[in-house]
Design a protein around this motif. Structure first.
Motif, PDB file in Angstrom:
ATOM      1  N   SER A  75       0.836  -1.206   0.000  1.00  0.00           N
ATOM      2  CA  SER A  75       0.000   0.000   0.000  1.00  0.00           C
ATOM      3  C   SER A  75       0.865   1.248   0.000  1.00  0.00           C
ATOM      4  O   SER A  75       2.042   1.203   0.350  1.00  0.00           O
ATOM      5  CB  SER A  75      -0.908   0.016   1.226  1.00  0.00           C
ATOM      6  N   GLY A  76       0.253   2.358  -0.367  1.00  0.00           N
ATOM      7  CA  GLY A  76       0.928   3.638  -0.298  1.00  0.00           C
ATOM      8  C   GLY A  76       1.911   3.894  -1.415  1.00  0.00           C
ATOM      9  O   GLY A  76       2.987   4.455  -1.193  1.00  0.00           O
ATOM     10  N   VAL A  77       1.563   3.481  -2.631  1.00  0.00           N
ATOM     11  CA  VAL A  77       2.420   3.757  -3.779  1.00  0.00           C
ATOM     12  C   VAL A  77       1.680   4.684  -4.733  1.00  0.00           C
ATOM     13  O   VAL A  77       0.471   4.874  -4.637  1.00  0.00           O
ATOM     14  CB  VAL A  77       2.846   2.467  -4.519  1.00  0.00           C
ATOM     15  N   GLY A  78       2.413   5.248  -5.656  1.00  0.00           N
ATOM     16  CA  GLY A  78       1.819   6.113  -6.657  1.00  0.00           C
ATOM     17  C   GLY A  78       2.607   6.055  -7.947  1.00  0.00           C
ATOM     18  O   GLY A  78       3.766   5.646  -7.965  1.00  0.00           O
ATOM     19  N   ASP A  84      10.289  14.301 -13.051  1.00  0.00           N
ATOM     20  CA  ASP A  84       9.955  15.363 -12.105  1.00  0.00           C
ATOM     21  C   ASP A  84       9.989  14.925 -10.648  1.00  0.00           C
ATOM     22  O   ASP A  84       9.608  15.684  -9.774  1.00  0.00           O
ATOM     23  CB  ASP A  84       8.548  15.907 -12.397  1.00  0.00           C
ATOM     24  N   ASP A  85      10.428  13.716 -10.360  1.00  0.00           N
ATOM     25  CA  ASP A  85      10.335  13.214  -8.988  1.00  0.00           C
ATOM     26  C   ASP A  85      11.687  12.671  -8.539  1.00  0.00           C
ATOM     27  O   ASP A  85      12.254  11.787  -9.173  1.00  0.00           O
ATOM     28  CB  ASP A  85       9.267  12.110  -8.923  1.00  0.00           C
ATOM     29  N   SER A  86      12.184  13.176  -7.442  1.00  0.00           N
ATOM     30  CA  SER A  86      13.487  12.753  -6.928  1.00  0.00           C
ATOM     31  C   SER A  86      13.463  11.341  -6.362  1.00  0.00           C
ATOM     32  O   SER A  86      14.510  10.742  -6.164  1.00  0.00           O
ATOM     33  CB  SER A  86      13.965  13.727  -5.849  1.00  0.00           C
ATOM     34  N   ARG A  87      12.291  10.782  -6.101  1.00  0.00           N
ATOM     35  CA  ARG A  87      12.197   9.440  -5.500  1.00  0.00           C
ATOM     36  C   ARG A  87      12.477   8.329  -6.501  1.00  0.00           C
ATOM     37  O   ARG A  87      12.501   7.159  -6.136  1.00  0.00           O
ATOM     38  CB  ARG A  87      10.800   9.218  -4.915  1.00  0.00           C
ATOM     39  N   THR A  88      12.707   8.644  -7.762  1.00  0.00           N
ATOM     40  CA  THR A  88      12.850   7.607  -8.775  1.00  0.00           C
ATOM     41  C   THR A  88      14.288   7.194  -9.021  1.00  0.00           C
ATOM     42  O   THR A  88      14.548   6.325  -9.827  1.00  0.00           O
ATOM     43  CB  THR A  88      12.229   8.055 -10.110  1.00  0.00           C
ATOM     44  N   GLY A  89      15.226   7.775  -8.326  1.00  0.00           N
ATOM     45  CA  GLY A  89      16.619   7.390  -8.478  1.00  0.00           C
ATOM     46  C   GLY A  89      17.009   6.299  -7.510  1.00  0.00           C
ATOM     47  O   GLY A  89      16.309   6.007  -6.549  1.00  0.00           O
ATOM     48  N   GLY A  94      23.410   2.358  -1.858  1.00  0.00           N
ATOM     49  CA  GLY A  94      23.373   1.042  -2.471  1.00  0.00           C
ATOM     50  C   GLY A  94      22.126   0.236  -2.178  1.00  0.00           C
ATOM     51  O   GLY A  94      21.893  -0.803  -2.780  1.00  0.00           O
ATOM     52  N   ARG A  95      21.296   0.677  -1.196  1.00  0.00           N
ATOM     53  CA  ARG A  95      20.060  -0.039  -0.899  1.00  0.00           C
ATOM     54  C   ARG A  95      19.084   0.151  -2.048  1.00  0.00           C
ATOM     55  O   ARG A  95      19.114   1.148  -2.735  1.00  0.00           O
ATOM     56  CB  ARG A  95      19.410   0.475   0.393  1.00  0.00           C
ATOM     57  N   THR A  96      18.179  -0.803  -2.200  1.00  0.00           N
ATOM     58  CA  THR A  96      17.155  -0.656  -3.232  1.00  0.00           C
ATOM     59  C   THR A  96      15.779  -0.511  -2.613  1.00  0.00           C
ATOM     60  O   THR A  96      14.787  -0.554  -3.310  1.00  0.00           O
ATOM     61  CB  THR A  96      17.167  -1.870  -4.189  1.00  0.00           C
ATOM     62  N   ASP A  97      15.712  -0.301  -1.274  1.00  0.00           N
ATOM     63  CA  ASP A  97      14.426  -0.155  -0.587  1.00  0.00           C
ATOM     64  C   ASP A  97      13.608   1.005  -1.152  1.00  0.00           C
ATOM     65  O   ASP A  97      12.396   0.952  -1.217  1.00  0.00           O
ATOM     66  CB  ASP A  97      14.620   0.075   0.911  1.00  0.00           C
ATOM     67  N   ASP A  98      14.285   2.098  -1.518  1.00  0.00           N
ATOM     68  CA  ASP A  98      13.589   3.279  -1.993  1.00  0.00           C
ATOM     69  C   ASP A  98      13.495   3.340  -3.513  1.00  0.00           C
ATOM     70  O   ASP A  98      12.968   4.296  -4.060  1.00  0.00           O
ATOM     71  CB  ASP A  98      14.299   4.546  -1.486  1.00  0.00           C
ATOM     72  N   ALA A  99      14.047   2.361  -4.197  1.00  0.00           N
ATOM     73  CA  ALA A  99      14.008   2.345  -5.655  1.00  0.00           C
ATOM     74  C   ALA A  99      12.568   2.105  -6.123  1.00  0.00           C
ATOM     75  O   ALA A  99      11.768   1.485  -5.421  1.00  0.00           O
ATOM     76  CB  ALA A  99      14.919   1.252  -6.184  1.00  0.00           C
ATOM     77  N   ASP A 111       6.998   4.844  -3.629  1.00  0.00           N
ATOM     78  CA  ASP A 111       6.302   5.000  -2.356  1.00  0.00           C
ATOM     79  C   ASP A 111       5.759   6.417  -2.244  1.00  0.00           C
ATOM     80  O   ASP A 111       6.306   7.361  -2.815  1.00  0.00           O
ATOM     81  CB  ASP A 111       7.252   4.731  -1.187  1.00  0.00           C
ATOM     82  N   GLY A 112       4.675   6.561  -1.468  1.00  0.00           N
ATOM     83  CA  GLY A 112       4.161   7.880  -1.178  1.00  0.00           C
ATOM     84  C   GLY A 112       2.901   8.262  -1.926  1.00  0.00           C
ATOM     85  O   GLY A 112       2.589   9.434  -2.034  1.00  0.00           O
TER      86      GLY A 112
END
Length: 181
Positions: A75-78, A84-89, A94-99, A111-112
């Motif tokens: 849940s909680g994805v978009g 235009d979004d810094s969260r896509t890098g 080296g973690r891929t949790d935020d990828a 996420d978010g």
């Protein structure tokens, strides 16, 4: 081109008719009438029906295979514009949790957001994704984004459709149509 060849081309242009022929679920006369009207076949419906019967004999039988995969819900994805979004890098550490879960062109699933991602990992491929999308559409579940790569399949749906989508994807993976689609 012969009427038989035109009929085969019309069936290939409408894959659901081909699947129904392979499964033996077609009223040949009704399918012939439908194809004559919608595919603009110039021929007698009885002749088209005969061509369908002959074509059916040449098709491989409809078969489905079970796939081994783990299905989960996040849940909680978009879906965002990756440019235009810094969260896509990729994270600097080296973690891929935020990828992103999925990236296609300028779009990414991150996420978010207020949507839910259905993630299947294991024995998945484009045929599994196509089958999942067909079944989600039949269940009136709108898909905002979807993709498959390697051993991961992702479908993004509204939050309220998340649980239903998990059940649909799990059921899909129990019977994915064979490679002869």
């Amino acid at each position: 081109m012969s009427l038989a060849a035109e009929t085969r081309e019309a069936v290939r242009a409408h894959p659901f008719v081909r699947d129904a022929l392979r499964a033996g679920l077609v009223n040949h006369s009704a399918a012939a009438t439908w194809l004559a009207e919608r595919a603009d076949l110039d021929g007698d419906p009885d002749a088209i029906a005969a061509a369908l019967r002959r074509f059916r004999e040449d098709l491989p039988p409809y078969e489905a295979d079970a796939r081994t995969a783990s299905v989960s819900m996040r849940s909680g994805v978009g879906v965002v514009d990756a440019a235009d979004d810094s969260r896509t890098g990729e994270p600097d550490d080296g973690r891929t949790d935020d990828a992103p879960l999925l990236r296609v062109g300028d779009a990414a699933v991150v996420d978010g957001g207020d949507q839910t991602a259905i993630l299947a990992t294991g024995d998945v491929d484009p045929a599994a994704l196509a089958s999942a999308l067909d079944r989600l559409a039949a269940a009136d579940v709108e898909v905002a984004a979807a993709g498959v790569s390697g051993d991961a399949l992702v479908c993004v749906v509204s939050r309220r459709d998340g649980a239903s989508a998990v059940r649909v994807v799990e059921a899909t993976l129990e019977a994915v149509p064979g490679d002869e689609r």
